[in-house]
Design a protein around this motif. Structure first.
Motif, PDB file in Angstrom:
ATOM      1  N   ASP A 397      -9.289  -6.074  16.642  1.00 51.38           N
ATOM      2  CA  ASP A 397      -9.365  -7.280  15.830  1.00 51.38           C
ATOM      3  C   ASP A 397      -8.756  -7.118  14.442  1.00 51.38           C
ATOM      4  O   ASP A 397      -8.851  -8.026  13.611  1.00 51.38           O
ATOM      5  CB  ASP A 397     -10.817  -7.735  15.697  1.00 51.38           C
ATOM      6  CG  ASP A 397     -11.715  -6.641  15.102  1.00 51.38           C
ATOM      7  OD1 ASP A 397     -11.220  -5.511  14.911  1.00 51.38           O
ATOM      8  OD2 ASP A 397     -12.902  -6.918  14.862  1.00 51.38           O
ATOM      9  N   LYS A 398      -8.126  -5.980  14.141  1.00 50.42           N
ATOM     10  CA  LYS A 398      -7.482  -5.812  12.845  1.00 50.42           C
ATOM     11  C   LYS A 398      -6.262  -6.720  12.768  1.00 50.42           C
ATOM     12  O   LYS A 398      -5.421  -6.727  13.668  1.00 50.42           O
ATOM     13  CB  LYS A 398      -7.059  -4.356  12.656  1.00 50.42           C
ATOM     14  CG  LYS A 398      -6.454  -4.069  11.300  1.00 50.42           C
ATOM     15  CD  LYS A 398      -6.057  -2.602  11.183  1.00 50.42           C
ATOM     16  CE  LYS A 398      -5.398  -2.325   9.835  1.00 50.42           C
ATOM     17  NZ  LYS A 398      -4.973  -0.907   9.702  1.00 50.42           N
ATOM     18  N   PRO A 399      -6.107  -7.502  11.678  1.00 44.58           N
ATOM     19  CA  PRO A 399      -4.987  -8.466  11.620  1.00 44.58           C
ATOM     20  C   PRO A 399      -3.611  -7.802  11.660  1.00 44.58           C
ATOM     21  O   PRO A 399      -2.731  -8.252  12.388  1.00 44.58           O
ATOM     22  CB  PRO A 399      -5.224  -9.186  10.281  1.00 44.58           C
ATOM     23  CG  PRO A 399      -6.660  -8.961   9.964  1.00 44.58           C
ATOM     24  CD  PRO A 399      -7.013  -7.630  10.525  1.00 44.58           C
ATOM     25  N   ASN A 400      -3.424  -6.766  10.862  1.00 42.14           N
ATOM     26  CA  ASN A 400      -2.126  -6.115  10.791  1.00 42.14           C
ATOM     27  C   ASN A 400      -2.238  -4.690  11.310  1.00 42.14           C
ATOM     28  O   ASN A 400      -3.052  -3.916  10.822  1.00 42.14           O
ATOM     29  CB  ASN A 400      -1.614  -6.111   9.343  1.00 42.14           C
ATOM     30  CG  ASN A 400      -0.163  -5.651   9.251  1.00 42.14           C
ATOM     31  OD1 ASN A 400       0.167  -4.533   9.602  1.00 42.14           O
ATOM     32  ND2 ASN A 400       0.705  -6.520   8.777  1.00 42.14           N
ATOM     33  N   LYS A 401      -1.407  -4.369  12.280  1.00 43.49           N
ATOM     34  CA  LYS A 401      -1.464  -3.044  12.916  1.00 43.49           C
ATOM     35  C   LYS A 401      -0.166  -2.275  12.679  1.00 43.49           C
ATOM     36  O   LYS A 401       0.317  -1.560  13.543  1.00 43.49           O
ATOM     37  CB  LYS A 401      -1.732  -3.195  14.413  1.00 43.49           C
ATOM     38  CG  LYS A 401      -2.999  -3.991  14.739  1.00 43.49           C
ATOM     39  CD  LYS A 401      -3.210  -4.083  16.230  1.00 43.49           C
ATOM     40  CE  LYS A 401      -4.501  -4.833  16.560  1.00 43.49           C
ATOM     41  NZ  LYS A 401      -4.432  -6.270  16.229  1.00 43.49           N
ATOM     42  N   SER A 402       0.395  -2.414  11.492  1.00 41.88           N
ATOM     43  CA  SER A 402       1.708  -1.855  11.198  1.00 41.88           C
ATOM     44  C   SER A 402       1.752  -0.341  11.313  1.00 41.88           C
ATOM     45  O   SER A 402       2.786   0.223  11.672  1.00 41.88           O
ATOM     46  CB  SER A 402       2.152  -2.281   9.794  1.00 41.88           C
ATOM     47  OG  SER A 402       1.194  -1.875   8.825  1.00 41.88           O
ATOM     48  N   ASP A 403       0.646   0.350  10.999  1.00 41.45           N
ATOM     49  CA  ASP A 403       0.632   1.809  11.061  1.00 41.45           C
ATOM     50  C   ASP A 403      -0.028   2.338  12.320  1.00 41.45           C
ATOM     51  O   ASP A 403      -0.410   3.512  12.382  1.00 41.45           O
ATOM     52  CB  ASP A 403      -0.101   2.384   9.840  1.00 41.45           C
ATOM     53  CG  ASP A 403       0.699   2.194   8.571  1.00 41.45           C
ATOM     54  OD1 ASP A 403       1.902   2.511   8.579  1.00 41.45           O
ATOM     55  OD2 ASP A 403       0.128   1.712   7.578  1.00 41.45           O
ATOM     56  N   SER A 404      -0.201   1.490  13.328  1.00 43.15           N
ATOM     57  CA  SER A 404      -0.920   1.900  14.534  1.00 43.15           C
ATOM     58  C   SER A 404      -0.148   1.610  15.808  1.00 43.15           C
ATOM     59  O   SER A 404      -0.718   1.668  16.902  1.00 43.15           O
ATOM     60  CB  SER A 404      -2.289   1.195  14.592  1.00 43.15           C
ATOM     61  OG  SER A 404      -3.034   1.434  13.417  1.00 43.15           O
TER      62      SER A 404
END
Length: 520
Positions: A397-404
Motif C-alpha cells: 500500500d505504499k504510494p511510491n515504490k521508486s526504491d523497491s
C-alpha cells in the motif's frame, strides 16, 4: 617517422610538423617518438561526449526539438496557448516515473529554454531510461495523427519509422555502456548502429549528420583494445568537476587552490569510504548506526552519488567487479517469525533445491521421529545491496515504490519486474541463505500493437503490465520467494494510457545481463 632533435630551429620544427600532418593526417605529439605508438589507433574517442553530449543531444535537441538545420520539421513541438503537444506529453510521463533515487531526474521543462542544458548524467538517463520508455509512445501517437488526411506524396512531420529508429540507437548505446561486453554484443551493437544511421539519413536527411556519427563506428575497436568504456571514458570526471565547483576555495591562488581541492576531496573520500565500510559490517553496531545516519542525512544527491561511485570503483580488478556483483543484506534488522505467506514459498524452495533434507512444516503433525522441520524464524532486513545499489523493502500500500522495484530476466524476451516486499536471511541445517519476497507484476492479457516495436530490442528491458495488478502466488510464473542473488537489477516504472488501456511500463536497469533458464 621524423626525428626532431633539440637543436632544430623553430622554423624547421614547424616545417617538419606540417609535413608529418600532411603525410599521416594527424598532429605531431611527443608520443610519436615512441616506435610502437600509433596516434590514429591509440587516440581514444571519449564515449561520454560521443554517446551523450554528441549523438543523443543531436537527435533530441537539434533534430526533434529544433527541427534540424532549417528548423522545418519539428517532431517534438512545444505547447501553444490552447493545446499541449508532444513535449508536454513527455513531461506528463516523466512526472509519473518511479525510479531509484540515485538515478538522474530530468528538468521539469526539458526541451524548453526554461529547462536549461542537460548534464551528461541527465543525457545518460534520457537515452537509457526515459527515452526508450516514453519517447516511442509519444512518437507513435504523433505519427498516427500526422498520417490522417495526408495528401499523396506528402512527407509526414513524424514518420512511423521514427519510434523504431530511436530504439535501435538506444539499444546500441546501452549494449556499448555495459560493464561486461562480449564479442557478440559488440557485433550486434555496431550492426544496430549502422542500421540506425542508414534509416536516420532516410528519415531526417544527410544535413542532420554530424562527425559524431562516424566516431561511434570506432567504439567497438576501442572496447576490444581497452575493455568496457567505464575504464576510459570521462563520465565520472565530468561529475567530479561539478563536485569540486561546490568547494569553498576562499579565493586562494598561487598554487593554494589545487591544495584546497586536494584536501577537501580527500576529506570527502575518507568519509565516504569509512561510512561504506561501517555499513557492511556487524561487529560495531554503533558505528553501523552512525554510518547509516550519515548516508540518510546526505542532502546533496549528486555529490553522494559521485563519491559513492568513486569508492565503489576504487578497487583492484576482479575483486572490485566481484564486489559489484555481490548481493548482501543492509540496514537495520531483527529476528522474526515467518508469516503464513512466506512459509509455503520457502518450504517449496527447499523441497525443490534440497530434496534430500525432506523438510516438513513446523506445524505438521504425525511425522516420523527423525523428521526435519523448517525453521520458522529468520533475520529480516529493511534493505539489501544489489550490484552496489541499495534497494528498500516496501508494503503493497505504499504510494511510491521508486526504491523497491527489481527485475529478473527470465529469458531473452522477458525481463520480469516486481516489487520487493521483504529481505531475510534464513538458516537451515547449518547453511544460511539470503532470500527475498517479491510481488510480481501481472502481464497483459492481450498484446498491444506498440509492444511489437519493442520486440526486436530485448536489451532495453522495456515491458508492459496490467495497471495495479499483481501475479497471484499460485499463478504460473516466477516464485514469490527466491534467492536474492537471482535478481538482475533495479527497475523504473510509469503509468501510461496506450491504445485506450491504462498500463504499467517498466524499464530494467541491469549492470550485467543474464537469463534464468533453470529452476528458481
Amino acid at each position: 617517422m621524423y626525428a626532431i632533435s633539440e637543436q632544430d630551429n623553430i622554423q624547421e620544427r614547424d616545417r617538419m610538423k606540417t609535413a608529418y600532418f600532411r603525410r599521416y593526417g594527424c598532429r605531431w605529439t611527443e608520443l610519436c617518438r615512441l616506435p610502437y605508438f600509433d596516434p590514429t589507433t591509440m587516440g581514444v574517442i571519449d564515449p561520454m561526449h560521443t554517446f551523450m553530449l554528441g549523438l543523443t543531444r543531436t537527435l533530441w535537441f537539434s533534430v526533434w526539438v529544433k527541427g534540424g538545420p532549417g528548423g522545418d520539421r519539428v517532431m517534438l513541438r512545444g505547447r501553444t496557448e490552447t493545446n499541449e503537444r508532444e513535449l508536454d506529453l513527455i513531461h506528463a510521463l516523466l512526472r509519473q516515473f518511479e525510479m531509484p533515487r540515485w538515478f538522474a531526474r530530468l528538468p521539469a521543462d526539458v526541451g524548453y529554454p526554461a529547462g536549461g542544458n542537460l548534464t551528461s548524467n541527465e543525457w545518460k538517463a534520457l537515452v537509457l531510461l526515459y527515452g526508450p520508455t516514453a519517447i516511442p509512445l509519444v512518437l507513435a501517437d504523433a505519427a498516427a495523427e500526422c498520417s490522417e488526411g495526408l495528401a499523396p506524396g506528402q512527407v509526414p512531420r513524424v514518420p512511423h519509422e521514427a519510434a523504431a529508429n530511436f530504439l535501435k540507437m538506444a539499444t546500441a548505446l546501452k549494449i556499448l555502456m555495459r560493464r561486461e561486453v562480449t564479442e557478440q554484443d559488440l557485433v550486434r551493437a555496431i550492426l544496430l548502429f549502422k542500421e540506425w544511421f542508414e534509416e536516420f539519413v532516410q528519415i531526417y536527411g544527410s544535413k542532420c549528420v554530424t562527425p559524431t556519427f562516424h566516431w561511434l563506428t570506432h567504439m567497438a575497436a576501442q572496447i576490444r583494445r581497452y575493455g568496457p568504456i567505464h575504464g576510459f571514458w570521462t563520465y565520472l570526471y565530468k561529475h567530479l568537476n561539478k563536485v569540486m565547483k561546490t568547494y569553498r576555495t576562499k579565493n586562494h591562488g598561487g598554487g593554494e587552490l589545487e591544495v584546497t581541492f586536494s584536501r577537501e576531496w580527500k576529506h570527502k573520500m575518507m568519509i565516504a569510504r569509512l561510512s561504506a565500510a561501517l555499513v557492511k559490517q556487524d561487529e560495531d553496531p554503533m558505528g553501523k548506526e552512525v554510518a547509516l545516519e550519515i548516508q540518510k542525512q546526505t542532502r546533496d544527491q549528486l555529490r553522494a552519488g559521485t563519491l559513492a561511485e568513486m569508492v565503489q570503483q576504487d578497487g583492484v580488478g576482479d575483486e572490485s567487479r566481484a564486489e559489484q556483483r555481490r548481493c548482501v543484506a543492509d540496514g537495520r534488522s531483527q529476528t522474526s517469525s515467518l508469516d503464513g505467506s512466506q512459509l509455503p514459498g520457502l518450504l517449496h524452495w527447499y523441497r525443490q533445491h534440497r530434496p534430500a533434507w525432506d523438510l516438513r512444516r513446523p506445524d505438521e503433525y504425525n511425522t516420523p521421529e527423525d523428521s526435519r522441520f523448517l525453521d520458522d524464524h529468520a533475520r529480516f532486513h529493511q534493505q539489501f545491496l544489489l550490484q552496489g545499489r541499495r534497494i528498500d523493502t516496501c508494503p503493497q500500500d505504499k504510494p511510491n515504490k521508486s526504491d523497491s522495484l527489481v527485475v529478473m530476466r527470465m529469458r531473452p524476451r522477458l525481463a520480469w519486474a516486481s516489487e520487493l516486499r521483504s529481505v531475510f536471511a534464513h538458516k537451515q541445517c547449518g547453511e544460511t541463505r539470503l532470500f527475498v519476497e517479491v510481488t510480481w507484476l501481472k502481464p497483459l492479457e492481450q498484446e498491444l500493437t506498440i509492444q511489437g516495436v519493442y520486440l526486436p530490442y530485448p536489451e532495453l528491458e522495456v515491458e508492459f503490465w496490467q495497471y495495479e495488478k499483481y501475479l497471484a502466488p499460485d499463478a504460473d510464473g516466477p516464485p514469490a520467494i527466491l534467492l536474492a542473488q537471482l535478481l538482475d537489477g533495479v527497475a523504473a516504472r510509469c503509468a501510461v494510457e496506450v491504445e485506450g488501456h491504462l498500463v504499467w511500463v517498466t524499464a530494467g536497469i541491469s549492470l550485467h545481463i543474464s537469463y534464468r533458464m533453470t529452476r528458481l
